[in-house]
Write an enzyme that holds these catalytic residues in place. Sequence first.
Site, short mmCIF file in Angstrom:
data_model
loop_
_atom_site.label_atom_id
_atom_site.label_comp_id
_atom_site.label_asym_id
_atom_site.label_seq_id
_atom_site.Cartn_x
_atom_site.Cartn_y
_atom_site.Cartn_z
N GLY A 96 0.82 -1.22 0.00
CA GLY A 96 0.00 0.00 0.00
C GLY A 96 0.85 1.26 0.00
O GLY A 96 0.65 2.16 -0.81
N ASN A 98 9.01 5.77 4.66
CA ASN A 98 10.36 6.35 4.64
C ASN A 98 10.39 7.72 5.30
O ASN A 98 9.53 8.56 5.06
CB ASN A 98 10.82 6.51 3.18
CG ASN A 98 10.49 5.31 2.34
OD1 ASN A 98 10.94 4.22 2.63
ND2 ASN A 98 9.66 5.51 1.34
N HIS A 110 -1.78 5.86 8.56
CA HIS A 110 -0.89 4.77 8.98
C HIS A 110 0.58 5.14 8.74
O HIS A 110 1.41 5.04 9.65
CB HIS A 110 -1.25 3.49 8.19
CG HIS A 110 -0.39 2.31 8.50
ND1 HIS A 110 -0.77 1.32 9.38
CD2 HIS A 110 0.82 1.94 8.04
CE1 HIS A 110 0.17 0.40 9.46
NE2 HIS A 110 1.16 0.75 8.65
N GLU A 111 0.89 5.60 7.55
CA GLU A 111 2.29 5.91 7.24
C GLU A 111 2.76 7.11 8.05
O GLU A 111 3.88 7.15 8.54
CB GLU A 111 2.48 6.17 5.74
CG GLU A 111 2.00 5.06 4.83
CD GLU A 111 2.45 3.66 5.19
OE1 GLU A 111 3.56 3.50 5.76
OE2 GLU A 111 1.70 2.70 4.93
N HIS A 122 3.62 6.13 11.56
CA HIS A 122 4.89 5.42 11.66
C HIS A 122 6.04 6.37 12.01
O HIS A 122 7.09 5.91 12.47
CB HIS A 122 5.24 4.74 10.32
CG HIS A 122 4.77 3.32 10.19
ND1 HIS A 122 4.90 2.39 11.18
CD2 HIS A 122 4.22 2.67 9.13
CE1 HIS A 122 4.42 1.22 10.75
NE2 HIS A 122 4.00 1.36 9.51
N1 TRP Z 1 5.99 -0.62 6.23
C1 TRP Z 1 5.00 -0.67 5.19
C2 TRP Z 1 3.69 -0.39 5.89
O1 TRP Z 1 3.36 0.69 6.14
C3 TRP Z 1 4.96 -2.00 4.51
C4 TRP Z 1 5.62 -2.12 3.19
C5 TRP Z 1 5.56 -1.25 2.17
C6 TRP Z 1 6.37 -3.22 2.72
N2 TRP Z 1 6.23 -1.77 1.09
C7 TRP Z 1 6.73 -2.95 1.41
C8 TRP Z 1 6.76 -4.41 3.28
C9 TRP Z 1 7.47 -3.86 0.64
C10 TRP Z 1 7.50 -5.32 2.53
C11 TRP Z 1 7.86 -5.04 1.23
O2 TRP Z 1 3.00 -1.22 6.34
ZN ZN Z 2 2.97 -0.11 8.44
#
Ligand code: TRP
Ligand code: ZN
Length: 889
Positions: A271, A275, A307-308, A311
Site C-alpha cells: 500500500g 520512509n 498509517h504511514e 509510523h
Molecule cells: N511498512 C510498510 C507499511 O506501512 C509496509 C511495506 C511497504 C512493505 N512496502 C513494502 C513491506 C514492501 C514489505 C515489502 O505497512
Molecule cells: Zn505499516
Amino acid sequence: MRTEQPKMIYLKDYQAPDYLIDETHLTFELFEDHTLVHAQLVMRRNPERVHEAAGALPPLVLHGQELELLSLSLDDQALEAGDYRLDDNQLSLQPRQARFVLDSSVRIHPERNTALEGLYKSGKMFCTQCEAEGFRKITYYLDRPDVMSRFTTTLSADKQRYPVLLSNGNPLATGSEEGGRHWATWEDPFKKPAYLFALVAGDLWCVEDAFRTHSGRDVALRIYVEPENIDKCQHAMDSLKKSMRWDEEVYGREYDLDIFMIVAVNDFNMGAMENKGLNIFNSSAVLAKAETATDAAHQRVEAIVAHEYFHNWSGNRVTCRDWFQLSLKEGFTVFRDAEFSADMNSRTVKRVEDVAYLRTHQFAEDAGPMAHPVRPDAFIEISNFYTLTVYEKGSEVVRMIHTLLGAEGFRKGTDLYFERHDGQAVTCDDFVKAMEDANGVDLTQFKRWYSQSGTPRLEVNERYDTEARRYSLTFRQSCPATPGQPQKQPFVIPVELGLLDPAGHPLPLRLEGEATAAGSNRVIQVTEAEQTFTFLDVPAKPLPSLLRGFSAPVKLSFPYGRDQLMFLMQHDSDGFNRWDAAQQLSVQVLQELIEAHRRGDALVLDPRLPEALRSVLADDSLDQAMVAEMLSLPGEAYLAEISEVADVEAIHAAREFARRAIAEALYEPLLARYRANRAESQRVAYAVQADQIARRSLQNIALSYLMLSARPEILEACLDQYQHCDNMTERLTALAVLVQSPFEDDKARALEAFAEHFKDNPLVMDQWFSVQAGNPLPGGLERVQALMGHPAFTLKNPNKVRALIGAFANQNLVNFHRADGAGYRFLADQVIALNALNPQIASRQLTPLTRWRKYDEARQGLMRGELERILASGPLSSDVYEVVSKSLA
Ligand code: TRP
Ligand code: ZN
C-alpha cells in the site's frame, strides 16, 4: 533468484551487530541504462560487543545483492581483490582499526528491476522500496534495522526528464552540471535504519500545504504525483492534516522535520511505505476524487495516509531491533490508524469492517500452513511475514492492552515507551515493559499473545439459579495446534460483557465477592483453561452479550437460539454486538441451507432471517451504514473459513438462494429505501462524509438485492444509476450488479463504455478488471483469461495482478475452485511467471492454493498437484519457495 538452499533464520540466534555506521553519505548518478552508487560509511566497532573476543577485530560482513562492485577503499586505501571476499549475498573484509571509513562504488540496474525492491523505475520515474531488505540491492551495507545512521544523499540526473530530485530529511543544496544534468543534496538529521531510506527522481507536480504543529513550528506538506493526477490529491492532503492533528491530540506526538512529502507511484508491491520524511505510496493509496474512486477507496486513502504518518513515531523514531519484531511497529500502527479512522468516521462501522476482515482472512491464516505468532520465531524470507497476523492480529493484541489498561493507562504506557526508546531499535518486550512500568501491572501471561500462534476458541456456558438469583458463565479456552506448536498455554482473554434482562434492559453487574454492583458493562479477564464467573442479584434469567466490540481475537461460541439472536439484534446496547447477533443468525440459517444443499434437499429459508432484516430496515434510529452492514450476509470466504470442509458450490448456492429469498420477501421496503436514497444522491453533490457514505452504502446494497429480481423496472433503475451519477461509488456498484445479472447486452454495453471512458486511468481500469474477475456466473476462468490479453493488463504491475488474478482467486470461489482444477492450474501458471518477475507478488498470489486442507479430497489433490508443479518449475525465489514448501509439509 536462489542459488543455494534458502536457510531458516531464528529469533533465538539474534546477536547485536559487530559494527555500527554513524554516518552514511550516498551519491546516486541516475542514467537510462544504469545507475552509479557511491557510499561513504563512517563506521566503528559496536561498543556493546567489544568485551567479546577481546583484542582481534571481527570481520566486517556487509549485505549486498545484485551489485556490480566498481571500487572499494578503506580509509582512502584502495582494496585489491585479495583484500575482501565477495559472494552472492555479502562482502566481507577485515578492518584494521576500531574506527574507519569505507568507500564503495557500485553499478546497479534500476531500469531492469521488475521485483520493485531496491531502486527501480515505475513508469518514467525512479523510486525506491527498501523495507525490509531492499537496501542491500542499492549498496553494500549493514542492512538490518538495529544499525541506525545519519544519512546525506546526493542524486544527479537529467534535468529535463527528472526535474524533481527527492530524498529523506531536509533539502540542503541543488545545482546544475554540464550535459543537461542537475543534482540535489538532502540531509536527514535523524538516525535511521537503511530500510527507511528513500529516493525519488521524476517529472512530478506537487500539491502544497502547510501544518503548524502544537508547539508552533511550520511544516511544509507536499504530495507529488504525475501531472495528470494533480486533481486527485486533495483528499490525501486533508487526511494528512487530520492525522497530524490527531497524533498530537491523542498521543502527544509532534512531527519533527520541516517538510513531509508523499510521492505516488503506479508500480508498488504494497500500500505505502513510511520512509522518513518521504513516504512513497502506491497511487491507489493516494489518488481519490469523486468521479474515479469509491467511498471505500477514499476511506482506504485516509487510513493509509494516517498509517504511514503515524509510523513517524511508531516505527521511525522508535524502530524494530530485528524483523521478528515487525509487529512492534505494524501492529501498533494499525491500532493507531484504526482508532483514527474510528474517530474520523463511524466507530462501530469501522470495527465491524475490521472484525469481518480479521475473521475471514486472519483466522484462515492462523488455521493454515503459514500460521505464525504475532512475533514469529523463524523465517526464510521476511517479505512473507508482512501478514494479517503481524498487522491485524498484532493490532488486536495492542487493542487488548488498551482495553486492559484503559485509555489513560495506555497513554501513560505509550508516553513512557516513546520517551524511553526514542532513537532506539527495540523489541515487543520493550513495548510491553513500558506498559507494565507505567501502570504497575504484570503482563507476563498476556505476552503469550506474542508467542503462541493460532486462534483461541472460547466456549461459554451459562447456569441460572432462580432461587439464589445467581447467574454463572463458565468459559473454556483452548487453542488448536499450529505448525511447530502442538500445545498451548492459556491466554489472558479480556471479555467485555453485559447482561440483558427479559425486557432487553441492561442489568447492573455484581460479581461474586463484590459488595455492590459496578456498572452494566464490564471487562472480565479469562486467564485459565476453565473459569467460572458468577453474577449476584440477578432477578430473572438474563441473556448475555459477550465479547462486546470484539474485545479479543477469539472464536467465541455460546448456545444462542435464533430468537435470542433476534432479541440481541434489537436490544443490545453494544452496536457491534447487535451486528454480530445478525451475523450469527445469518450464519446459522446459511449453514442449515448449506447442509440441505449437500443432502440434495429442497432449500427453505428460515423466515426469521428476513423478518429480522425487515425490522432492521424499518428502524429509523439506526445508522444507515449499520443497516447496510446487517443486510450484508456473511461472505463466501467467511463461510468457507468456518466450515470443517468447505463445499464452495454448496456455500455459493445456499448464499445466493438466501439472497434471492430475502430480496423477494423484502422487495417493497428495499425498493422504498433504494428510491429514497437514490433521490437524495441525485439531489446533493457528492462529498466524503459519514452520513452520505452511509446513505450510499444502504442504497447500493438495496440495489444489489433488488437486481436479483431481474425485473425490468430495476434494470432501468440500475442503468439510470450507472449513467447518471457524479461519483464512482454509485457507478461501480451499478456496473457490478449489472455484470452479475442476466442482462447480457446491457452488461456488454456498460463494460465497453466504462473502459472507453476510463482507459487512461489505470486505477479505474483496476476496478473494471476486478468487477469482472469477481463475477460468479459460469465461465469465470475463461473471462479472466481473455482479460489477461487486454491492452490495459500487465503482469508487471502489482495493482493489475491483484485486480484481475487476485480478485478471481480470492473473491470468485465457485469459479476458482472449478471441479476440474483449471482455476488452480491458471493460478499456478501465473505464480510461476510472477516468480521470475516479482517474487513478493508471486508469493502473495499463491495464498489461495496453500489452503488446500479446507477442501474435499479431489480438490486437495488438484491443489497439491499445482503446488508441486510450482516447486518443480525451476529455481524459485526464497519467497515462493518458503510458502510452497511449508504448505506441502
Ligand atoms: N511498512 C510498510 C507499511 O506501512 C509496509 C511495506 C511497504 C512493505 N512496502 C513494502 C513491506 C514492501 C514489505 C515489502 O505497512
Ligand atoms: Zn505499516
